[in-house]
Design an enzyme around this catalytic site. Structure first.
Site, PDB file in Angstrom:
ATOM      1  N   SER A  74      -5.354   2.877 -12.171  1.00 52.59           N
ATOM      2  CA  SER A  74      -5.097   3.695 -11.066  1.00 52.59           C
ATOM      3  C   SER A  74      -4.172   3.083 -10.153  1.00 52.59           C
ATOM      4  O   SER A  74      -3.779   2.371 -10.907  1.00 52.59           O
ATOM      5  CB  SER A  74      -6.727   3.169 -10.447  1.00 52.59           C
ATOM      6  OG  SER A  74      -7.185   3.448  -8.702  1.00 52.59           O
ATOM      7  N   ASP A  75      -4.225   3.678  -9.258  1.00 54.49           N
ATOM      8  CA  ASP A  75      -3.198   3.395  -7.992  1.00 54.49           C
ATOM      9  C   ASP A  75      -3.498   3.881  -6.162  1.00 54.49           C
ATOM     10  O   ASP A  75      -3.744   4.574  -6.307  1.00 54.49           O
ATOM     11  CB  ASP A  75      -1.589   4.135  -8.325  1.00 54.49           C
ATOM     12  CG  ASP A  75      -0.284   3.169  -6.815  1.00 54.49           C
ATOM     13  OD1 ASP A  75      -0.217   2.072  -8.164  1.00 54.49           O
ATOM     14  OD2 ASP A  75      -0.029   3.974  -6.711  1.00 54.49           O
ATOM     15  N   GLN A  76      -3.290   2.993  -5.791  1.00 55.50           N
ATOM     16  CA  GLN A  76      -3.395   3.478  -3.901  1.00 55.50           C
ATOM     17  C   GLN A  76      -1.700   3.615  -2.893  1.00 55.50           C
ATOM     18  O   GLN A  76      -1.302   2.639  -3.340  1.00 55.50           O
ATOM     19  CB  GLN A  76      -4.995   2.254  -3.699  1.00 55.50           C
ATOM     20  CG  GLN A  76      -4.885   2.929  -2.082  1.00 55.50           C
ATOM     21  CD  GLN A  76      -6.012   1.763  -2.253  1.00 55.50           C
ATOM     22  OE1 GLN A  76      -5.678   1.159  -1.248  1.00 55.50           O
ATOM     23  NE2 GLN A  76      -7.212   2.125  -1.782  1.00 55.50           N
TER      24      GLN A  76
END
Length: 207
Positions: A74-76
């Protein structure tokens, strides 16, 4: 409820304690393994593209080392008028970020990817969250940063904590996305990969 043990191990490919705490909500057994990769933005890469690429790259990197496992990456990336806003790292940088976002609408692109090298499964999704920041005074920014020190959060604000006082509104269809892992989309991808959170509970317990 009929509860079964997972046929494949589940790994969260992340060093983020926020994502680990979120994934624990699904009450499945999992391990954590942090991938080692360059997270720099590529020339001309939009914030949403950066988030999607890094989420998949993290999952793939860990899946190469644990081919039997189902791996979550995941990445934001915060998007301020097309400009990528990442983790500030320092107080001074956090002041710059919050000053720039004051009174602005910011989209937080939270991407998630699920990969299993052995089965060949690979899929990802993005949960956009539109956040309207209040017009913030310098004193408010300083007081907030000194209180919460959110230097490891994209956009310098923790919506699950005091950071909510910085905001005028939040628009999202996946409530945990702003914290760092969109659990609705994560659950959907896990089911597609063959791991249903409601059929596999931590310690094999239906409690």
């Amino acid at each position: 409820m009929n509860v079964t043990l997972p046929s494949r191990p589940l790994i969260l490919g992340s060093s983020s304690r926020y994502r680990r705490e979120l994934l624990e909500r699904l009450r499945m057994p999992f391990e954590v393994f942090a991938p080692d990769l360059d997270e720099s933005t590529r020339p001309g890469e939009a914030p949403v593209q950066l988030a999607a690429r890094l989420a998949m790259a993290k999952a793939q990197a860990v899946a190469k080392q644990f081919p039997r496992a189902i791996v979550i990456g995941s990445d934001q990336v915060a998007d301020l008028n097309g400009q990528a806003i990442g983790k500030p790292g320092t107080h001074a940088r956090a002041v710059e970020q919050l000053s720039a976002m004051s009174g602005q609408s910011v989209v937080f692109h939270t991407a998630v990817a699920v990969v299993c090298a052995e089965s060949g499964f690979s899929a990802g999704d993005i949960a956009p969250v539109r956040v309207q920041f209040r017009s913030l005074s310098a004193v408010e920014i300083e007081n907030y940063l000194n209180a919460e020190q959110p230097y490891d959060c994209a956009g310098s604000a923790k919506s699950e904590g005091l950071g909510i006082a910085l905001l005028a509104s939040i628009e999202s269809d996946d409530p945990s996305a702003l914290i760092g892992l969109p659990l609705i989309r994560t659950s959907q991808l896990l089911r597609q990969a063959g791991l249903d959170p409601l059929l596999v509970l931590k310690n094999g317990s239906s409690a």
